[in-house]
Motif scaffolding. Structure first.
Motif, PDB file in Angstrom:
ATOM      1  N   THR A 128      50.264  53.840  68.142  1.00  0.00           N
ATOM      2  CA  THR A 128      51.432  54.423  67.474  1.00  0.00           C
ATOM      3  C   THR A 128      52.507  54.753  68.506  1.00  0.00           C
ATOM      4  O   THR A 128      52.231  55.407  69.506  1.00  0.00           O
ATOM      5  CB  THR A 128      51.032  55.716  66.725  1.00  0.00           C
ATOM      6  OG1 THR A 128      49.946  55.405  65.876  1.00  0.00           O
ATOM      7  CG2 THR A 128      52.191  56.268  65.926  1.00  0.00           C
ATOM      8  N   ARG A 177      59.241  46.049  60.177  1.00  0.00           N
ATOM      9  CA  ARG A 177      58.585  46.331  61.456  1.00  0.00           C
ATOM     10  C   ARG A 177      58.322  45.102  62.302  1.00  0.00           C
ATOM     11  O   ARG A 177      58.143  45.204  63.524  1.00  0.00           O
ATOM     12  CB  ARG A 177      57.218  46.982  61.198  1.00  0.00           C
ATOM     13  CG  ARG A 177      57.265  48.409  60.771  1.00  0.00           C
ATOM     14  CD  ARG A 177      55.856  48.953  60.568  1.00  0.00           C
ATOM     15  NE  ARG A 177      54.972  48.740  61.716  1.00  0.00           N
ATOM     16  CZ  ARG A 177      53.952  49.529  62.026  1.00  0.00           C
ATOM     17  NH1 ARG A 177      53.694  50.593  61.292  1.00  0.00           N
ATOM     18  NH2 ARG A 177      53.185  49.268  63.068  1.00  0.00           N
ATOM     19  N   ASP A 205      57.248  45.093  66.185  1.00  0.00           N
ATOM     20  CA  ASP A 205      55.798  45.030  66.428  1.00  0.00           C
ATOM     21  C   ASP A 205      55.462  43.888  67.372  1.00  0.00           C
ATOM     22  O   ASP A 205      54.633  44.026  68.275  1.00  0.00           O
ATOM     23  CB  ASP A 205      55.039  44.852  65.099  1.00  0.00           C
ATOM     24  CG  ASP A 205      54.795  46.185  64.396  1.00  0.00           C
ATOM     25  OD1 ASP A 205      54.788  47.226  65.086  1.00  0.00           O
ATOM     26  OD2 ASP A 205      54.621  46.192  63.162  1.00  0.00           O
ATOM     27  N   ALA A 222      58.665  57.369  60.224  1.00  0.00           N
ATOM     28  CA  ALA A 222      57.924  57.197  58.965  1.00  0.00           C
ATOM     29  C   ALA A 222      57.401  55.761  58.854  1.00  0.00           C
ATOM     30  O   ALA A 222      56.257  55.521  58.466  1.00  0.00           O
ATOM     31  CB  ALA A 222      58.820  57.535  57.777  1.00  0.00           C
ATOM     32  N   ALA A 223      58.241  54.803  59.246  1.00  0.00           N
ATOM     33  CA  ALA A 223      57.850  53.395  59.126  1.00  0.00           C
ATOM     34  C   ALA A 223      56.752  53.013  60.122  1.00  0.00           C
ATOM     35  O   ALA A 223      55.971  52.109  59.871  1.00  0.00           O
ATOM     36  CB  ALA A 223      59.070  52.501  59.328  1.00  0.00           C
ATOM     37  N   PHE A 224      56.720  53.714  61.268  1.00  0.00           N
ATOM     38  CA  PHE A 224      55.717  53.399  62.289  1.00  0.00           C
ATOM     39  C   PHE A 224      54.584  54.430  62.263  1.00  0.00           C
ATOM     40  O   PHE A 224      54.404  55.208  63.193  1.00  0.00           O
ATOM     41  CB  PHE A 224      56.377  53.277  63.667  1.00  0.00           C
ATOM     42  CG  PHE A 224      57.095  51.966  63.841  1.00  0.00           C
ATOM     43  CD1 PHE A 224      56.498  50.897  64.491  1.00  0.00           C
ATOM     44  CD2 PHE A 224      58.374  51.795  63.310  1.00  0.00           C
ATOM     45  CE1 PHE A 224      57.162  49.684  64.629  1.00  0.00           C
ATOM     46  CE2 PHE A 224      59.041  50.582  63.437  1.00  0.00           C
ATOM     47  CZ  PHE A 224      58.432  49.521  64.098  1.00  0.00           C
ATOM     48  N   ASP A 225      53.899  54.478  61.142  1.00  0.00           N
ATOM     49  CA  ASP A 225      52.659  55.259  61.004  1.00  0.00           C
ATOM     50  C   ASP A 225      52.835  56.743  61.279  1.00  0.00           C
ATOM     51  O   ASP A 225      52.016  57.342  61.971  1.00  0.00           O
ATOM     52  CB  ASP A 225      51.561  54.703  61.942  1.00  0.00           C
ATOM     53  CG  ASP A 225      51.430  53.208  61.810  1.00  0.00           C
ATOM     54  OD1 ASP A 225      51.592  52.718  60.682  1.00  0.00           O
ATOM     55  OD2 ASP A 225      51.197  52.533  62.839  1.00  0.00           O
ATOM     56  N   ARG A 226      53.902  57.324  60.768  1.00  0.00           N
ATOM     57  CA  ARG A 226      54.166  58.756  60.990  1.00  0.00           C
ATOM     58  C   ARG A 226      54.125  59.086  62.485  1.00  0.00           C
ATOM     59  O   ARG A 226      53.444  60.015  62.924  1.00  0.00           O
ATOM     60  CB  ARG A 226      53.169  59.631  60.222  1.00  0.00           C
ATOM     61  CG  ARG A 226      53.374  59.565  58.716  1.00  0.00           C
ATOM     62  CD  ARG A 226      52.343  60.335  57.962  1.00  0.00           C
ATOM     63  NE  ARG A 226      52.323  61.730  58.354  1.00  0.00           N
ATOM     64  CZ  ARG A 226      51.229  62.378  58.769  1.00  0.00           C
ATOM     65  NH1 ARG A 226      50.084  61.772  58.864  1.00  0.00           N
ATOM     66  NH2 ARG A 226      51.315  63.640  59.062  1.00  0.00           N
ATOM     67  N   ALA A 227      54.887  58.314  63.236  1.00  0.00           N
ATOM     68  CA  ALA A 227      54.959  58.551  64.672  1.00  0.00           C
ATOM     69  C   ALA A 227      55.584  59.920  64.935  1.00  0.00           C
ATOM     70  O   ALA A 227      56.307  60.447  64.095  1.00  0.00           O
ATOM     71  CB  ALA A 227      55.820  57.467  65.321  1.00  0.00           C
ATOM     72  N   HIS A 241      57.569  62.357  54.000  1.00  0.00           N
ATOM     73  CA  HIS A 241      56.567  61.510  54.654  1.00  0.00           C
ATOM     74  C   HIS A 241      55.700  62.279  55.630  1.00  0.00           C
ATOM     75  O   HIS A 241      54.903  61.684  56.351  1.00  0.00           O
ATOM     76  CB  HIS A 241      57.265  60.347  55.374  1.00  0.00           C
ATOM     77  CG  HIS A 241      57.909  59.392  54.425  1.00  0.00           C
ATOM     78  ND1 HIS A 241      57.215  58.369  53.830  1.00  0.00           N
ATOM     79  CD2 HIS A 241      59.166  59.331  53.927  1.00  0.00           C
ATOM     80  CE1 HIS A 241      58.033  57.699  53.027  1.00  0.00           C
ATOM     81  NE2 HIS A 241      59.221  58.271  53.071  1.00  0.00           N
ATOM     82  N   VAL A 283      56.471  63.578  58.469  1.00  0.00           N
ATOM     83  CA  VAL A 283      56.707  63.135  59.844  1.00  0.00           C
ATOM     84  C   VAL A 283      56.784  64.373  60.734  1.00  0.00           C
ATOM     85  O   VAL A 283      57.548  65.294  60.455  1.00  0.00           O
ATOM     86  CB  VAL A 283      58.043  62.349  59.943  1.00  0.00           C
ATOM     87  CG1 VAL A 283      58.440  62.114  61.396  1.00  0.00           C
ATOM     88  CG2 VAL A 283      57.947  61.042  59.180  1.00  0.00           C
TER      89      VAL A 283
END
Ligand code: ADP
Ligand code: ASP
Ligand code: MG
Length: 408
Positions: free
Chosen positions: A2, A118, A122, A163-168, A223, A225
Motif C-alpha cells: 500500500t 489505478r 500500479d 481511498a482508491a489505493f486501499d485506504r492508504a 471511505h 481514510v
C-alpha cells in the motif's frame, strides 16, 4: 504494497527551496521502501493570479476555459517537483489529472471525482519505486475536458487517491502544525489537537476552518481514510483525523470555527401560508445561491418575517432572485433588508450530545463582551451565530477562552 499519499499545499511548494524540502520528506518514505503518491497544489497565490487573469480578459464566464487556465498552476508544481526528486536520485514522474485519469463530473469549477483509474500507476509501482507526482485539484470529464474540483480541491485529490489505493495513509502537509482549537492566525493561544473525529472535522471545515477542504473530509469519512494533517516545515506529528472511538481524549468542545464573509437577508412581512417558503427557496436554489441559516418568525395577522444567510458574494444574485419574484407579483413582501457586514462564529464538539448548557454558556460569554447575536442555528454537535463582522476576532477569542481551549 500500500502506498502513502503525501499532499503539499500552496505555501509548502511556494518556492523551489520549499519544494526541495517537500522532496526530502518524499525521499525518506522511498528510503523506507514505501511507494509514494505525492499530490501537489499550485504555488501559493498562483490560483488567485490565474483566476484574475481569466477575469481580466473576459466578462463572459466560460467555466471550461476557466478550469483549463486554473489547472495549469498544479501542472507546473507537479513537473517541477518530479524534476527536483530526479536531481536527488529519486525516480519520479508527474501526472496531470487526465493522464491518470482522474474521472470527474462535468460541473466545471466544482467537479466531483467519479473514479480514479489505478492501472497506469500500479504498473509503475510494480516496475520499481517511481514516485507518482500528481497535479491536485483537477480531473477530466467524460467529454474529455479538463475540470477543477473547487478551491482547496487538492485535499480532495489526496483523499480520493488514498481511498482508491486501499485506504492508504493520507498525509496533508501544510503551513501549520495540525488542526488547532481555532485558527492559530486568529487565536495565538490555540492548541494543536492530537486527534479529531471525522464528524467534528467535517463541521469545522464546513463552518470555515479551511485547513481541510470540506468535501475532502466527507470523502475521508465515507471511505474511512486515515488522514494526518502536519507541518511541512517540521514534519512532526500533527493531528490524526480518525473515527470517534479510536481516541480517548474526552472533551465537550473541540474547536471554534469562523467564516468571515457572510450576509444576512430579511424578507419583511411575507404572507404566512403554505408554499411561500418553497417559492422563495426554490428561486434562490435556481439562482445557485448557497443558503445557510434560515429563520422564520412567529406570524402575526397571517404575515411573518423570513431571514436567511448566504455568502456575501451571492448577495447580488439573492437580491435579484427575490426582486424577480416580487416583480412578478408572486410575493408580496413589505421590505427586503440586506446586511453584508456579518460573520459566522461556531462552537463544535461531539461532547455536546451529552452535555447541556453549552448554548447558554456561549451566549452569556458573547453577551458579556457586548456582542449582539443576529441569527442562531444548531445541530447535534455545533452551535453557530451570526454577529457583526467587526466583532469576529473578539468573538472567536472570547469563546476559545470561555470553553478553556487554550494551551494548558
Ligand atoms: P494549504 O495551502 O496547505 O492547503 P490552507 O491555507 O488551505 O493550506 O490551510 C491552512 C490554513 O488553515 C492555516 O494557515 C490556518 O490559517 C487555517 N486554519 C483555519 N482554521 C484552522 C484550524 N482550526 N487549525 C489549523 N489551521 C486552521
Ligand atoms: N490551488 C487550488 C486552490 O488554491 C487548490 C488547492 O490548493 O488545494 O484552491
Ligand atoms: Mg488548502
Amino acid at each position: 504494497m500500500t502506498p502513502v499519499v503525501m499532499k503539499f499545499g500552496g505555501t509548502s511548494v511556494a518556492t523551489i527551496g520549499k519544494m526541495q524540502k517537500a522532496a526530502r520528506f518524499i525521499r525518506q518514505a522511498v528510503d523506507d521502501n514505501t511507494p509514494v503518491i505525492a499530490v501537489v497544489s499550485a504555488m501559493a497565490g498562483e490560483t488567485n493570479r490565474l483566476a484574475e487573469l481569466v477575469r481580466s480578459v473576459s466578462s463572459v464566464f466560460d467555466a471550461r476555459e476557466y478550469d483549463n487556465v486554473l489547472a495549469t498552476g498544479e501542472n507546473v508544481t507537479s513537473a517541477l517537483l518530479a524534476l527536483i526528486l530526479q536531481t536527488m536520485g529519486v525516480s519520479a514522474r508527474s501526472w496531470q489529472g487526465w493522464q491518470v485519469p482522474v474521472r470527474t463530473s462535468s460541473v466545471h469549477g466544482a467537479a466531483r471525482i467519479l473514479d480514479i483509474e489505478r492501472d497506469r500507476l500500479d504498473a509503475r509501482f510494480a516496475d520499481g519505486m517511481e514516485v507518482a507526482v500528481i497535479a491536485g485539484f483537477q480531473g477530466v470529464s467524460s467529454d474529455g475536458r479538463i475540470t477543477t474540483l473547487g478551491r482547496g480541491g487538492s485535499d480532495l485529490t489526496a483523499v480520493a487517491f488514498a481511498a482508491a489505493f486501499d485506504r492508504a495513509r493520507c498525509m496533508i502537509y501544510t503551513d501549520v502544525d495540525g488542526v488547532f482549537t481555532a485558527d492559530p492566525r486568529v487565536v495565538k493561544t490555540a492548541r494543536k489537537l492530537e486527534h479529531i473525529s471525522y464528524e467534528e472535522m467535517l463541521e469545522l471545515a464546513s463552518l470555515g476552518s479551511k485547513v481541510l477542504q470540506t468535501r475532502s473530509v466527507e470523502l475521508a469519512m465515507r471511505h474511512r481514510v486515515p488522514v494526518h494533517v502536519l507541518s511541512s516545515y517540521t514534519g512532526q506529528p500533527g493531528t490524526y483525523v480518525t473515527d470517534e472511538e479510536t481516541h480517548m481524549e474526552t472533551r465537550t468542545i473541540s474547536g471554534i470555527a469562523h467564516s468571515r464573509d457572510e450576509a444576512k437577508v430579511t424578507l419583511q412581512s411575507v404572507a404566512d401560508r403554505p408554499g411561500i417558503a418553497a417559492l422563495i427557496f426554490t428561486a434562490l436554489a435556481n439562482h445557485d445561491i448557497n443558503v445557510d441559516m434560515i429563520v422564520q418568525n412567529i406570524a402575526e395577522d397571517k404575515r411573518t418575517d423570513i431571514t436567511f444567510s448566504c455568502p456575501v458574494e451571492d448577495i447580488a444574485k439573492a437580491r435579484s432572485a427575490i426582486e424577480l419574484l416580487q416583480g412578478r407579483g408572486d410575493l408580496n413582501v413589505a421590505g427586503l433588508l440586506c446586511d453584508e457586514s456579518v460573520c459566522k462564529v461556531s462552537v463544535v464538539g461531539i461532547g455536546m450530545r451529552t452535555q447541556s448548557g453549552i448554548a447558554a454558556k456561549m451566549f452569556a460569554a458573547l453577551g458579556r463582551e457586548g456582542i449582539n447575536i443576529k441569527v442562531i442555528s444548531t445541530s447535534e454537535i455545533k452551535i453557530s451565530v451570526l454577529v457583526d463582522r467587526k466583532y469576529m476576532e473578539l468573538a472567536v477569542r472570547t469563546l476559545h477562552e470561555e470553553f478553556g481551549l487554550h494551551q494548558k
